[in-house]
Design a protein around this motif. Structure first.
Motif, PDB file in Angstrom:
ATOM      1  N   PRO A 248      33.682 -16.076  -0.378  1.00 26.19           N
ATOM      2  CA  PRO A 248      32.470 -16.496  -1.077  1.00 26.19           C
ATOM      3  C   PRO A 248      32.649 -17.839  -1.785  1.00 26.19           C
ATOM      4  O   PRO A 248      33.700 -18.103  -2.378  1.00 26.19           O
ATOM      5  CB  PRO A 248      32.233 -15.383  -2.118  1.00 26.19           C
ATOM      6  CG  PRO A 248      33.297 -14.376  -1.928  1.00 26.19           C
ATOM      7  CD  PRO A 248      34.278 -14.859  -0.923  1.00 26.19           C
ATOM      8  N   MET A 249      31.615 -18.670  -1.712  1.00 21.13           N
ATOM      9  CA  MET A 249      31.683 -20.006  -2.317  1.00 21.13           C
ATOM     10  C   MET A 249      31.885 -19.929  -3.828  1.00 21.13           C
ATOM     11  O   MET A 249      32.488 -20.823  -4.418  1.00 21.13           O
ATOM     12  CB  MET A 249      30.390 -20.777  -1.995  1.00 21.13           C
ATOM     13  CG  MET A 249      30.428 -22.225  -2.378  1.00 21.13           C
ATOM     14  SD  MET A 249      31.671 -23.180  -1.457  1.00 21.13           S
ATOM     15  CE  MET A 249      30.697 -23.741  -0.064  1.00 21.13           C
ATOM     16  N   SER A 250      31.401 -18.827  -4.449  1.00 20.62           N
ATOM     17  CA  SER A 250      31.547 -18.711  -5.905  1.00 20.62           C
ATOM     18  C   SER A 250      33.030 -18.762  -6.302  1.00 20.62           C
ATOM     19  O   SER A 250      33.384 -19.373  -7.317  1.00 20.62           O
ATOM     20  CB  SER A 250      30.907 -17.412  -6.395  1.00 20.62           C
ATOM     21  OG  SER A 250      31.421 -16.321  -5.655  1.00 20.62           O
ATOM     22  N   LEU A 251      33.904 -18.137  -5.516  1.00 22.03           N
ATOM     23  CA  LEU A 251      35.339 -18.170  -5.832  1.00 22.03           C
ATOM     24  C   LEU A 251      35.886 -19.587  -5.708  1.00 22.03           C
ATOM     25  O   LEU A 251      36.754 -20.013  -6.474  1.00 22.03           O
ATOM     26  CB  LEU A 251      36.124 -17.260  -4.869  1.00 22.03           C
ATOM     27  CG  LEU A 251      36.029 -15.749  -5.055  1.00 22.03           C
ATOM     28  CD1 LEU A 251      36.905 -15.037  -4.025  1.00 22.03           C
ATOM     29  CD2 LEU A 251      36.468 -15.372  -6.465  1.00 22.03           C
ATOM     30  N   ILE A 252      35.372 -20.315  -4.718  1.00 23.09           N
ATOM     31  CA  ILE A 252      35.872 -21.681  -4.475  1.00 23.09           C
ATOM     32  C   ILE A 252      35.401 -22.616  -5.580  1.00 23.09           C
ATOM     33  O   ILE A 252      36.160 -23.444  -6.086  1.00 23.09           O
ATOM     34  CB  ILE A 252      35.407 -22.155  -3.083  1.00 23.09           C
ATOM     35  CG1 ILE A 252      36.064 -21.257  -2.025  1.00 23.09           C
ATOM     36  CG2 ILE A 252      35.757 -23.627  -2.859  1.00 23.09           C
ATOM     37  CD1 ILE A 252      35.368 -21.240  -0.710  1.00 23.09           C
ATOM     38  N   LYS A 253      34.138 -22.431  -5.992  1.00 21.67           N
ATOM     39  CA  LYS A 253      33.588 -23.274  -7.061  1.00 21.67           C
ATOM     40  C   LYS A 253      34.326 -23.071  -8.384  1.00 21.67           C
ATOM     41  O   LYS A 253      34.377 -23.976  -9.212  1.00 21.67           O
ATOM     42  CB  LYS A 253      32.101 -22.975  -7.258  1.00 21.67           C
ATOM     43  CG  LYS A 253      31.204 -23.636  -6.223  1.00 21.67           C
ATOM     44  CD  LYS A 253      29.758 -23.359  -6.592  1.00 21.67           C
ATOM     45  CE  LYS A 253      28.792 -24.029  -5.646  1.00 21.67           C
ATOM     46  NZ  LYS A 253      27.427 -23.472  -5.819  1.00 21.67           N
ATOM     47  N   SER A 254      34.889 -21.875  -8.579  1.00 21.24           N
ATOM     48  CA  SER A 254      35.620 -21.622  -9.826  1.00 21.24           C
ATOM     49  C   SER A 254      36.898 -22.461  -9.883  1.00 21.24           C
ATOM     50  O   SER A 254      37.551 -22.535 -10.925  1.00 21.24           O
ATOM     51  CB  SER A 254      35.978 -20.138  -9.938  1.00 21.24           C
ATOM     52  OG  SER A 254      37.090 -19.840  -9.102  1.00 21.24           O
TER      53      SER A 254
END
Ligand SMILES: Nc1nc2c(c(=O)[nH]1)N[C@H]1C(S)=C(S)[C@@H](COP(=O)(O)O)O[C@H]1N2
Ligand SMILES: [Mo]
Length: 454
Positions: A248-254
């Motif tokens: 998920p992109m949310s993990l990458i954005k973190s």
């Protein structure tokens, strides 16, 4: 052999330490053949020599007739020149530690390439797994890829698809972080009520390293990725297993996900994905794609074979759960643990490891009576987010049967379940994501066994 094993001076020994490298079968054969005499002898010798402080702490030093020759006779290493400094070459552990090895489990069918080797947790200290003892899980065998020929591509929902060489990645701003990696199938055999004998085989598909690399978000920004509509990425490895996982992109954005080239101060080991691997802190091992060659930005999960057929959790109602990614809070006592032998009653340091895919470990409680009473263990520093945490607690064994357990809690307040609690939610037919409390039965003869209570 026996002489060598005593010299490491530890009061508890993994079965392998007593024995040849043939492994666990030999352990039981020897146990049946009256190994206890040997243990008694070993204790007398150990108490006389290296383990003397322990014996004395119990107020019970074992006298040696005529004095201890290990003290009275000066050894060669005190009276002559040592070996010269190595002019080249790579350092190795002591020859006396040769039994500390990764091993394949007696509880699993192995093929040569699609295989698992387990880390010897019972022999490790602190939180870092030495790179040569890191567990291995290969779906198609490992490769030693020439880094000058390796290419890493970013494509999909990006303005300008890019190809990086390893050198180009290594020029970018880097981070170094300690994280655990745990295979979703760690402790799977115990889920099915099969008691594999040692902590190496129950929990040895977890390891912890300091990894170094470049945040994936940096690389995505360089390729002009659409971070608004791009909700997921697909990570792909270069080995023939076509290992592909949706992240998920949310993990990458973190900023937590990174493309690593370093492990414990040197380049990644080939078994760990040299020259590039994805680090996805807190997430099950399969998503940490090794030999990373491509990241594709997309707007929905990819449902690849490794997330539609494999690594799914069968629920009690017959449905399959996909994308269980986070490794929930878990812990295990590594000393004393299955296959080890307590040499006598008295003082022992109970030691173990705890971890959580959701952040830091907050507390670990330890029971020596099968979960009736609990005491809070000491967490040793550093306590890092999504890394292994070491705990220790004092114990005076009265020589009676004892059931040793640990129960971890993470900073979200989540408490590690016992088997009864886990099965009430997950049923009995699951394979992956077993984070139940582990029980070790210490028998009156000192031998420690894997048991399931509750
Ligand atoms: N390219 C590739 N990546 C892979 C795998 C693989 O077989 N090939 N195995 C995965 C699985 S299932 C796990 S648990 C971890 C194991 O990592 P390790 O061998 O470094 O312990 O890598 C993951 N990444
Ligand atoms: Mo795995």
């Amino acid at each position: 052999m026996k002489q060598q094993d005593l010299s490491s001076g530890r009061i508890l020994k993994a079965p392998e330490s007593f024995l040849s490298r043939d492994g666990i079968k030999t352990v039981f054969a020897e146990a049946r053949a009256g190994r206890r005499d040997f243990i008694r002898n070993a204790f007398a010798a150990a108490a006389a020599g290296v383990a003397a402080p322990v014996a004395m702490a119990q107020g019970n030093p074992v006298p040696v007739e005529g004095g201890d020759p290990n003290i009275l006779t000066l050894p060669t290493h005190s009276t002559s020149l040592g070996q010269g400094v190595a002019t080249e070459g790579y350092g190795k552990p002591s020859q006396f530690e040769a039994n500390v090895q990764r091993r394949q489990s007696p509880g699993l069918t192995q093929t040569t390439q699609a295989s698992v080797s387990f880390a010897p947790l019972q022999s490790l200290f602190g939180i870092v797994t030495p790179s040569g003892l890191h567990f291995e899980r290969h779906h198609q065998g490992w490769w030693d890829i020439d880094p000058s020929k390796h290419r890493f591509m970013i494509n999909g929902m990006v303005k300008s698809p890019r190809v990086f060489t390893v050198d180009e990645i290594m020029r970018l701003p880097s981070v170094s972080r300690f994280h655990f990696i745990e295979c979703g199938a760690n402790t799977a055999v115990d889920w099915g009520n099969v008691a594999v004998p040692t902590v190496q085989y129950t929990h040895g598909m977890v390891s912890c390293s300091e990894f170094t690399g470049v945040p994936l978000i940096t690389l995505l920004e360089m390729a002009g990725a659409d971070l608004k509509n791009g909700k997921f990425v697909l990570a792909e490895g270069a080995d023939g297993s076509s290992m592909t996982r949706t992240i998920p992109m949310s993990l990458i954005k973190s900023g937590e996900v990174f493309v690593a080239y370093g492990q414990n101060g040197e380049m990644l080991r080939p078994e760990q994905g040299y020259p590039l691997r994805l680090i996805v802190p807190g997430v099950q091992g399969v998503s940490w794609v090794k030999y990373l060659r491509r990241i594709e930005v997309g707007d929905k999960p990819y449902a690849t074979k490794d997330e539609a057929v494999h690594y799914i959790d069968l629920q009690p109602d017959g449905q399959h759960r996909q994308y269980t990614s986070i490794q929930e809070c878990k812990s295990v006592v590594t000393t004393p643990s299955g296959g080890q032998v307590l040499l006598d009653k008295g003082f022992y340091n109970i030691s173990g490891l705890a971890w959580s895919g959701r952040g830091k470990v907050k507390r670990v409680d330890v029971s020596v009576d099968g979960g009736r009473n609990w005491r809070t263990a000491r967490l040793e520093s550093p306590v890092l987010s999504k890394a292994l945490t070491r705990f220790n607690i004092d114990w005076v064994w009265d020589g009676k049967p004892a059931i040793v357990q640990s129960r971890a809690m993470d900073e979200t307040g989540y408490v590690q379940p016992n088997y009864k609690q886990l099965r009430s939610v997950r049923g009995t037919r699951s394979i992956y994501h077993n984070n139940a409390i582990q029980s070790w039965l210490v028998q009156e003869n000192g031998e420690v066994k894997n048991v399931q209570v509750s």
